[in-house]
Design a protein around this motif. Structure first.
Motif, PDB file in Angstrom:
ATOM      1  N   MET A   1      42.287  51.345  89.462  1.00 41.90           N
ATOM      2  CA  MET A   1      40.995  51.460  88.844  1.00 41.90           C
ATOM      3  C   MET A   1      40.057  50.623  89.575  1.00 41.90           C
ATOM      4  O   MET A   1      40.345  49.458  89.546  1.00 41.90           O
ATOM      5  CB  MET A   1      40.826  50.979  86.991  1.00 41.90           C
ATOM      6  CG  MET A   1      39.471  51.245  86.490  1.00 41.90           C
ATOM      7  SD  MET A   1      39.390  50.795  84.596  1.00 41.90           S
ATOM      8  CE  MET A   1      40.548  52.048  84.027  1.00 41.90           C
ATOM      9  N   GLN A   2      38.933  51.079  89.989  1.00 45.65           N
ATOM     10  CA  GLN A   2      37.934  50.138  90.720  1.00 45.65           C
ATOM     11  C   GLN A   2      36.602  50.303  90.290  1.00 45.65           C
ATOM     12  O   GLN A   2      36.080  51.119  89.672  1.00 45.65           O
ATOM     13  CB  GLN A   2      37.635  50.873  92.034  1.00 45.65           C
ATOM     14  CG  GLN A   2      39.239  50.754  92.936  1.00 45.65           C
ATOM     15  CD  GLN A   2      39.020  51.574  94.328  1.00 45.65           C
ATOM     16  OE1 GLN A   2      37.908  51.936  94.750  1.00 45.65           O
ATOM     17  NE2 GLN A   2      39.908  51.535  94.858  1.00 45.65           N
ATOM     18  N   PRO A 296      42.622  65.143  87.884  1.00 46.69           N
ATOM     19  CA  PRO A 296      42.513  65.954  89.101  1.00 46.69           C
ATOM     20  C   PRO A 296      40.783  65.740  89.546  1.00 46.69           C
ATOM     21  O   PRO A 296      40.209  65.435  90.595  1.00 46.69           O
ATOM     22  CB  PRO A 296      43.157  66.965  89.192  1.00 46.69           C
ATOM     23  CG  PRO A 296      43.964  67.032  88.088  1.00 46.69           C
ATOM     24  CD  PRO A 296      43.498  66.336  87.139  1.00 46.69           C
ATOM     25  N   PHE A 297      39.977  66.355  88.496  1.00 46.12           N
ATOM     26  CA  PHE A 297      38.673  66.482  88.625  1.00 46.12           C
ATOM     27  C   PHE A 297      37.866  65.149  88.719  1.00 46.12           C
ATOM     28  O   PHE A 297      37.016  64.949  89.847  1.00 46.12           O
ATOM     29  CB  PHE A 297      38.139  67.173  87.259  1.00 46.12           C
ATOM     30  CG  PHE A 297      36.552  67.435  87.491  1.00 46.12           C
ATOM     31  CD1 PHE A 297      36.216  68.580  87.910  1.00 46.12           C
ATOM     32  CD2 PHE A 297      35.702  66.799  86.969  1.00 46.12           C
ATOM     33  CE1 PHE A 297      34.872  68.946  88.078  1.00 46.12           C
ATOM     34  CE2 PHE A 297      34.372  66.939  86.880  1.00 46.12           C
ATOM     35  CZ  PHE A 297      33.958  68.188  87.618  1.00 46.12           C
ATOM     36  N   HIS A 302      34.994  60.806  92.159  1.00 48.58           N
ATOM     37  CA  HIS A 302      34.780  59.399  92.592  1.00 48.58           C
ATOM     38  C   HIS A 302      34.306  59.489  94.012  1.00 48.58           C
ATOM     39  O   HIS A 302      33.787  58.305  94.255  1.00 48.58           O
ATOM     40  CB  HIS A 302      36.257  58.441  92.592  1.00 48.58           C
ATOM     41  CG  HIS A 302      36.902  58.397  91.184  1.00 48.58           C
ATOM     42  ND1 HIS A 302      38.004  57.950  90.768  1.00 48.58           N
ATOM     43  CD2 HIS A 302      36.109  58.524  90.112  1.00 48.58           C
ATOM     44  CE1 HIS A 302      38.061  57.921  89.555  1.00 48.58           C
ATOM     45  NE2 HIS A 302      36.937  58.114  88.958  1.00 48.58           N
ATOM     46  N   GLY A 303      34.669  60.326  94.820  1.00 48.54           N
ATOM     47  CA  GLY A 303      34.369  60.453  96.182  1.00 48.54           C
ATOM     48  C   GLY A 303      33.349  61.329  96.742  1.00 48.54           C
ATOM     49  O   GLY A 303      32.798  61.475  97.459  1.00 48.54           O
ATOM     50  N   ALA A 304      32.641  61.620  95.478  1.00 50.17           N
ATOM     51  CA  ALA A 304      31.537  62.822  95.727  1.00 50.17           C
ATOM     52  C   ALA A 304      30.370  62.244  96.190  1.00 50.17           C
ATOM     53  O   ALA A 304      29.307  62.801  96.536  1.00 50.17           O
ATOM     54  CB  ALA A 304      31.246  63.554  94.321  1.00 50.17           C
ATOM     55  N   VAL A 405      35.589  58.936  85.044  1.00 52.85           N
ATOM     56  CA  VAL A 405      34.695  59.042  86.111  1.00 52.85           C
ATOM     57  C   VAL A 405      34.265  57.724  86.241  1.00 52.85           C
ATOM     58  O   VAL A 405      34.242  57.286  87.373  1.00 52.85           O
ATOM     59  CB  VAL A 405      33.630  60.011  85.504  1.00 52.85           C
ATOM     60  CG1 VAL A 405      32.276  59.816  86.439  1.00 52.85           C
ATOM     61  CG2 VAL A 405      33.957  61.397  85.464  1.00 52.85           C
ATOM     62  N   GLY A 406      33.781  56.792  85.234  1.00 52.21           N
ATOM     63  CA  GLY A 406      33.590  55.698  85.391  1.00 52.21           C
ATOM     64  C   GLY A 406      34.841  54.589  85.303  1.00 52.21           C
ATOM     65  O   GLY A 406      35.747  55.268  84.646  1.00 52.21           O
ATOM     66  N   PRO A 407      34.760  53.443  85.849  1.00 50.59           N
ATOM     67  CA  PRO A 407      33.781  52.856  86.327  1.00 50.59           C
ATOM     68  C   PRO A 407      33.752  52.646  87.834  1.00 50.59           C
ATOM     69  O   PRO A 407      32.889  52.353  88.608  1.00 50.59           O
ATOM     70  CB  PRO A 407      34.288  51.174  86.097  1.00 50.59           C
ATOM     71  CG  PRO A 407      35.635  51.545  86.142  1.00 50.59           C
ATOM     72  CD  PRO A 407      36.066  52.610  85.592  1.00 50.59           C
TER      73      PRO A 407
END
Length: 544
Positions: A1-2, A296-297, A302-304, A405-407
């Motif tokens: 988690m980042q 997976p979604f 995270h990289g979108a 999706v977060g953080p």
């Protein structure tokens, strides 16, 4: 988690033991001090400047939306849906958001409260024990109720609540949120007016690149229709909800084609399901069996480089989601509460999963917890949708956007913006019955998109597809976790389930129904928790 867009925070208030505070800060993600006073400490994984600071007062927040100026804590909580720490007029206040979407967990110890964005660091301060009542609700309704976590000494600060240190004393302060203080009356807001309000809400995202996931339902097509109408840079992605039909994918293609939005399908692999399920269980700290399919979604999001627009709360606010006919027709408070809880609870499996004594005890405990968690809503004009919103939406469904999706990435939830929330809540439940009002809203937003098929009304699937969650890799993983439960807490499970577990992984193929699958997922989650904390849990004696 980042912690890229929302920081990890921890700290303390009250008569702080610096040794305990040091243990807390060392137990979690790397963090640095944002505030240090004799009565308050705040640490953050990223620089966290206050949104207000004078010689005698300060105010910090760590949600997605930042307050503009110092205000009463409840005003900040309900306007920005953010937790925070405020000192003003001799009062130190640690508060949650009005709904409590962003987690604040805490432990009380000797005149102080130690708090954290995550449960795990707080476990360094207390014995690791099991809260059977919390697990009862996780198994029965798929999320904990009230302030419960799987651990009796670690609590979650509920929405519209605060911990206050004043005059050398700690106290809990609970307030009524705006929508309960000012009960929304039927203003006969039209579908067109609802859409106009949503257009205004979208102005907060001007200039930002949006990712609007489209499924086959109502919420996502409404959000995507308005984003396109406003001329945003929009992409849309869809993934399988692992429901055995993938109807969402076919319908989403038609919706995005009509809107002219680039569309991508995020593919999931059955072989990856065990790793996805365990990763989500740990990341969500074993609080819900939901969302393994979403892993997976979320990783792709995270990289979108885009803000994910989530339809959180659209169902309860606009279409009476999970409000049954029995709830609408109930004549007494007890009947209403029982009907809503019945809708939220898992249905009966094809064969008993729990032992008779476990089942009876858990049903009683969950009923008591649910009544306590929703008591402030009793008698309210919008009690039924709010009961769903304050429990399932906040504690279970919101976790995909807030904690998966977060953080790492930003998300927007337009339906909980105060202006939209209040307007939608003012529409009476009778107008929303069977989705009638929502269909009017969709037609007002984009009649061509509104006319396309929806999973909200299609009764028969277009096709049958294999489930990741019941494929051979998932069965092997599920069986291992169920064996953990059977070995560690045999009194929890029925004789039928013990016999089935003894039959090996392929015996799980008999569980193909919706209710069966969710009962399996809940017990598998419990098994994963038992496995991960095997060396820490000394006493698992159940109360039944």
């Amino acid at each position: 988690m980042q912690f890229n867009v929302r920081p990890y925070v921890c700290g303390a208030l009250g008569r702080i033991d610096t040794a305990l505070l040091g243990k807390l800060t060392a137990a979690g993600p790397r963090c640095r001090p944002a505030l240090q006073t004799p009565d308050a400490a705040l640490y953050s994984s990223h620089p966290l400047p206050p949104y207000h600071r004078t010689q005698d007062s300060f105010a910090f927040s760590w949600g997605e939306r930042k307050p503009a100026a110092l205000a009463d804590w409840m005003s900040v909580a309900e306007t920005y849906e953010t937790p925070g720490l405020i000192s003003s007029d001799g009062r130190l206040v640690l508060h949650a958001g009005a709904l409590g979407l962003v987690d604040v967990y805490f432990v009380r110890h000797a005149g102080a409260v130690y708090f954290s964005s995550l449960i795990q660091p707080l476990l360094s301060l207390v014995p690791i024990e099991i809260d059977w009542a919390a697990w009862a609700s996780i198994l029965h309704v798929t999320f904990p109720l009230g302030e419960a976590t799987p651990y009796p000494q670690v609590k979650r600060l509920p929405g519209s609540s605060a911990l206050v240190f004043e005059h050398d004393r700690l106290a809990t302060e609970r307030r009524l949120p705006r929508w309960l203080r000012r009960e929304p009356y039927e203003a006969w807001t039209s579908a067109g007016e609802i859409v106009d309000i949503l257009h205004e809400v979208y102005k907060d995202y001007e200039g930002r690149r949006l990712l609007v996931p489209v499924s086959g339902g109502y919420d996502s097509r409404l959000l995507c229709s308005v984003a396109v109408a406003r001329g945003f840079d929009v992409e849309s992605w869809t993934t399988s909800p692992d429901d055995g039909t993938d109807t969402d994918i076919a319908f989403a293609r038609a919706i995005t084609r009509e809107l002219g939005v680039p569309h991508r399908v995020v593919v999931q692999e059955a072989a990856d399901y065990p790793a996805d399920a365990l990763e989500v269980a740990r990341r969500l700290e074993y609080l819900t069996p939901h969302h393994a399919w979403y892993a997976p979604f979320a990783k792709e999001v995270h990289g979108a480089g885009r803000v994910l627009v989530d339809g959180l709360a659209g169902g309860p606010l606009l279409k009476n989601f999970m409000v049954s006919g029995a709830a609408l027709e109930a004549r007494t408070q007890a009947e209403r509460s029982a009907a809503v809880l019945s809708s939220l609870s898992l249905g009966a499996p094809s064969a008993p999963f729990l032992s008779p004594q476990a089942s009876a005890w858990m049903e009683d405990v969950v009923r008591e917890q649910f009544v306590a968690s929703t008591s402030m809503l009793h008698g309210h004009r919008a009690e039924l949708p709010l009961s769903v919103l304050h429990t399932r939406t906040v504690r279970g469904i919101a976790r995909s956007a807030v904690n998966l999706v977060g953080p790492e990435a930003s998300f927007a939830a337009p339906f909980i913006h105060p202006d939209f929330f209040d307007a939608a809540l003012s529409v009476g439940v009778a107008r929303k019955d069977k989705g009638r009002f929502y269909r009017e809203v969709l037609h007002a937003a984009n009649p061509r998109v509104a006319a396309l098929p929806s999973t909200n009304v299609v009764k028969q699937p277009l096709q049958r597809v294999p489930l990741r969650s019941t494929a051979a890799p998932a069965r092997a993983y599920s069986h291992r976790m169920l064996e953990n439960v059977a070995d560690r807490v045999p009194a929890l499970l029925s004789d039928d389930l013990h016999a089935l577990i003894a039959g090996g992984p392929d015996a799980l193929t008999r569980f193909n129904g919706w209710n069966d699958r969710f009962w399996v997922r809940g017990l598998v989650l419990f098994g994963a928790w038992l496995n991960d904390f095997d060396n820490d849990l000394a006493d698992l004696t159940p109360p039944f």
